[in-house]
Design a protein around this motif. Sequence first.
Motif, PDB file in Angstrom:
ATOM      1  N   PHE A 124      85.660  73.090  -1.290  1.00  0.00           N
ATOM      2  CA  PHE A 124      85.348  72.524  -2.749  1.00  0.00           C
ATOM      3  C   PHE A 124      86.625  72.653  -3.737  1.00  0.00           C
ATOM      4  O   PHE A 124      86.994  71.847  -4.463  1.00  0.00           O
ATOM      5  CB  PHE A 124      84.138  73.210  -3.376  1.00  0.00           C
ATOM      6  CG  PHE A 124      82.956  72.887  -2.702  1.00  0.00           C
ATOM      7  CD1 PHE A 124      82.626  71.545  -2.022  1.00  0.00           C
ATOM      8  CD2 PHE A 124      81.702  73.730  -3.174  1.00  0.00           C
ATOM      9  CE1 PHE A 124      81.327  71.427  -1.547  1.00  0.00           C
ATOM     10  CE2 PHE A 124      80.744  73.346  -2.444  1.00  0.00           C
ATOM     11  CZ  PHE A 124      80.364  72.318  -1.669  1.00  0.00           C
ATOM     12  N   LEU A 125      87.236  73.566  -3.786  1.00  0.00           N
ATOM     13  CA  LEU A 125      88.224  74.114  -4.510  1.00  0.00           C
ATOM     14  C   LEU A 125      89.552  73.373  -4.273  1.00  0.00           C
ATOM     15  O   LEU A 125      90.356  72.768  -5.227  1.00  0.00           O
ATOM     16  CB  LEU A 125      88.655  75.620  -4.634  1.00  0.00           C
ATOM     17  CG  LEU A 125      87.501  76.559  -5.235  1.00  0.00           C
ATOM     18  CD1 LEU A 125      87.633  78.019  -4.620  1.00  0.00           C
ATOM     19  CD2 LEU A 125      87.569  76.473  -6.692  1.00  0.00           C
ATOM     20  N   LYS A 126      89.663  73.136  -3.027  1.00  0.00           N
ATOM     21  CA  LYS A 126      91.115  72.463  -2.612  1.00  0.00           C
ATOM     22  C   LYS A 126      90.918  71.014  -3.125  1.00  0.00           C
ATOM     23  O   LYS A 126      91.945  70.273  -3.068  1.00  0.00           O
ATOM     24  CB  LYS A 126      91.173  72.319  -1.118  1.00  0.00           C
ATOM     25  CG  LYS A 126      91.919  73.529  -0.755  1.00  0.00           C
ATOM     26  CD  LYS A 126      92.457  73.677   0.846  1.00  0.00           C
ATOM     27  CE  LYS A 126      92.882  74.779   1.407  1.00  0.00           C
ATOM     28  NZ  LYS A 126      92.224  75.320   2.342  1.00  0.00           N
ATOM     29  N   ALA A 127      89.785  70.220  -3.363  1.00  0.00           N
ATOM     30  CA  ALA A 127      89.629  69.014  -3.608  1.00  0.00           C
ATOM     31  C   ALA A 127      90.214  68.440  -4.807  1.00  0.00           C
ATOM     32  O   ALA A 127      91.022  67.682  -5.080  1.00  0.00           O
ATOM     33  CB  ALA A 127      88.211  68.563  -3.570  1.00  0.00           C
ATOM     34  N   LYS A 128      90.310  69.418  -5.707  1.00  0.00           N
ATOM     35  CA  LYS A 128      90.932  69.397  -7.034  1.00  0.00           C
ATOM     36  C   LYS A 128      90.837  67.971  -7.947  1.00  0.00           C
ATOM     37  O   LYS A 128      91.515  67.801  -8.690  1.00  0.00           O
ATOM     38  CB  LYS A 128      92.719  69.608  -6.953  1.00  0.00           C
ATOM     39  CG  LYS A 128      93.024  71.092  -6.629  1.00  0.00           C
ATOM     40  CD  LYS A 128      94.219  71.471  -6.850  1.00  0.00           C
ATOM     41  CE  LYS A 128      94.546  72.531  -6.561  1.00  0.00           C
ATOM     42  NZ  LYS A 128      95.031  73.650  -6.040  1.00  0.00           N
ATOM     43  N   ASP A 129      89.918  66.999  -7.385  1.00  0.00           N
ATOM     44  CA  ASP A 129      89.641  65.978  -8.365  1.00  0.00           C
ATOM     45  C   ASP A 129      88.961  66.155  -9.544  1.00  0.00           C
ATOM     46  O   ASP A 129      89.015  65.439 -10.582  1.00  0.00           O
ATOM     47  CB  ASP A 129      89.153  64.818  -7.355  1.00  0.00           C
ATOM     48  CG  ASP A 129      87.858  65.450  -6.750  1.00  0.00           C
ATOM     49  OD1 ASP A 129      87.566  66.525  -6.772  1.00  0.00           O
ATOM     50  OD2 ASP A 129      86.730  64.519  -6.306  1.00  0.00           O
ATOM     51  N   LYS A 130      88.140  66.979  -9.388  1.00  0.00           N
ATOM     52  CA  LYS A 130      87.322  67.491 -10.743  1.00  0.00           C
ATOM     53  C   LYS A 130      87.282  68.917 -10.788  1.00  0.00           C
ATOM     54  O   LYS A 130      86.979  69.593  -9.811  1.00  0.00           O
ATOM     55  CB  LYS A 130      85.882  66.918 -10.468  1.00  0.00           C
ATOM     56  CG  LYS A 130      85.644  65.505 -10.582  1.00  0.00           C
ATOM     57  CD  LYS A 130      84.210  65.022 -10.531  1.00  0.00           C
ATOM     58  CE  LYS A 130      84.066  63.435 -10.247  1.00  0.00           C
ATOM     59  NZ  LYS A 130      82.914  63.186  -9.951  1.00  0.00           N
ATOM     60  N   LYS A 131      87.210  69.450 -12.236  1.00  0.00           N
ATOM     61  CA  LYS A 131      87.066  70.711 -12.507  1.00  0.00           C
ATOM     62  C   LYS A 131      85.633  71.315 -11.872  1.00  0.00           C
ATOM     63  O   LYS A 131      84.816  70.499 -12.334  1.00  0.00           O
ATOM     64  CB  LYS A 131      87.481  70.888 -13.738  1.00  0.00           C
ATOM     65  CG  LYS A 131      87.302  72.356 -14.457  1.00  0.00           C
ATOM     66  CD  LYS A 131      87.720  72.561 -15.882  1.00  0.00           C
ATOM     67  CE  LYS A 131      87.530  73.812 -16.466  1.00  0.00           C
ATOM     68  NZ  LYS A 131      86.302  74.533 -16.609  1.00  0.00           N
ATOM     69  N   ILE A 132      85.742  72.351 -11.513  1.00  0.00           N
ATOM     70  CA  ILE A 132      84.533  73.095 -11.019  1.00  0.00           C
ATOM     71  C   ILE A 132      83.953  74.104 -12.204  1.00  0.00           C
ATOM     72  O   ILE A 132      84.710  74.976 -12.413  1.00  0.00           O
ATOM     73  CB  ILE A 132      84.463  73.731  -9.628  1.00  0.00           C
ATOM     74  CG1 ILE A 132      84.801  72.813  -8.406  1.00  0.00           C
ATOM     75  CG2 ILE A 132      83.260  74.468  -9.536  1.00  0.00           C
ATOM     76  CD1 ILE A 132      84.895  73.230  -7.312  1.00  0.00           C
ATOM     77  N   ASP A 133      82.724  73.819 -12.787  1.00  0.00           N
ATOM     78  CA  ASP A 133      82.617  74.657 -13.900  1.00  0.00           C
ATOM     79  C   ASP A 133      81.505  75.739 -13.367  1.00  0.00           C
ATOM     80  O   ASP A 133      81.271  76.754 -13.964  1.00  0.00           O
ATOM     81  CB  ASP A 133      81.837  73.900 -15.033  1.00  0.00           C
ATOM     82  CG  ASP A 133      82.816  72.862 -15.545  1.00  0.00           C
ATOM     83  OD1 ASP A 133      83.734  73.300 -16.100  1.00  0.00           O
ATOM     84  OD2 ASP A 133      82.485  71.681 -15.480  1.00  0.00           O
ATOM     85  N   VAL A 134      80.375  75.086 -12.571  1.00  0.00           N
ATOM     86  CA  VAL A 134      79.367  76.023 -11.960  1.00  0.00           C
ATOM     87  C   VAL A 134      79.133  75.785 -10.470  1.00  0.00           C
ATOM     88  O   VAL A 134      79.596  74.773  -9.868  1.00  0.00           O
ATOM     89  CB  VAL A 134      78.106  75.388 -12.685  1.00  0.00           C
ATOM     90  CG1 VAL A 134      77.075  76.254 -12.366  1.00  0.00           C
ATOM     91  CG2 VAL A 134      78.210  75.590 -14.330  1.00  0.00           C
ATOM     92  N   LEU A 135      78.886  77.237 -10.137  1.00  0.00           N
ATOM     93  CA  LEU A 135      78.421  77.440  -8.413  1.00  0.00           C
ATOM     94  C   LEU A 135      76.877  77.384  -8.603  1.00  0.00           C
ATOM     95  O   LEU A 135      76.534  78.662  -9.124  1.00  0.00           O
ATOM     96  CB  LEU A 135      79.222  78.188  -7.828  1.00  0.00           C
ATOM     97  CG  LEU A 135      78.856  78.647  -6.434  1.00  0.00           C
ATOM     98  CD1 LEU A 135      78.766  77.454  -5.546  1.00  0.00           C
ATOM     99  CD2 LEU A 135      79.738  79.951  -5.916  1.00  0.00           C
TER     100      LEU A 135
END
Length: 325
Positions: free
Chosen positions: A216-227
């Motif tokens: 998920f983190l490697k994808a880097k297309d969108k910022k992740i705010d919540v897991l």
Amino acid sequence: MMMKKTMKFGRRTLLLATLSAAFGAAVAAPGAPLVMGFSQVGAESEWRSANTASIKAAAKEAGITLKFADAQQKQENQVKAIRSFIAQKVDVIAFSPVVESGWDTVLKEARAAKIPVILTDRAVNVSDPSLYVTFIGSDFVEEGRKAGRWLLERAAKNPGVALNIVELQGTVGSAPAIDRKKGFEEAIKANPKLQIIRSQSGEFTRAKGKEVMEAFLKAKDKKIDVLFAHNDDMAIGAIQAIEEAGLKPGKDITIISIDAVKGAFQAMVAGKLNVTVECNPLLGPQLMQLARDVVAGKPVERRVTVIEGVFPAEVAAKELPNRKY
Ligand code: AHR
């Protein structure tokens, strides 16, 4: 918020059909030790280990002979174990089904052998619900809703701000994965700014939770705010992945999970997890009582649910010493 944990009888139908009516079974001879065959999902999580320990301890305490089989997260192993319990003519079979579907045949075999079946922890989808006598376990949809509602409340503090959510699902096809997803989605619908941008199974394990979070983190297309992780073990694995990616879990990414095991409280005290929704694994004593009642031909509730709490990081340090699992 701390909630008193008590088992409560579900509101649904009282199972007035006694064992002899439902299964035509002979009631065990008085004084003979009751024999239970129990098929466990596996040892995939801290929750599961606590559940197994509770069942083993409660059987010993109740004087019930327990034939325990670990299915290592495989349905075929559970089917084999149930068939072996039937061949051994146990008095009662209990199991926590790894997935919801595919149980009709083996449960019909148990019925033909006049052995009553109790579901624990997870539900099944069967054509004939009378193939099992009763089901004791948590309300997983409600657990998902609780997780979603916590996020809604937090998001309401910054109205209008969009939050990208990634989801680590439990075992594909399992009741907790299906229901927690459903409950969470149902709750967050109230705020269209909350969007799940990625969702994948982490199989309820730390190792897989870490691996999927890394992707998920490697994808880097969108910022992740919540897991949103369907259990604490996957959240703990994901925390490692987040740290290795140079981010601060619990701060850069808000983390919500389910189970409320000690490991989650430790992560909250360390500021790395934001909230955990309780799922109580200590089902052993109730299961043994149900088994005794069922084998004695007494009426039992069709559904026994567990009342559970929500523990945000703010209460973690105070609650940690009270945790039993
Ligand atoms: O069925 C209960 C779930 O199974 C728990 O949340 C998870 O940790 C376990 O593996």
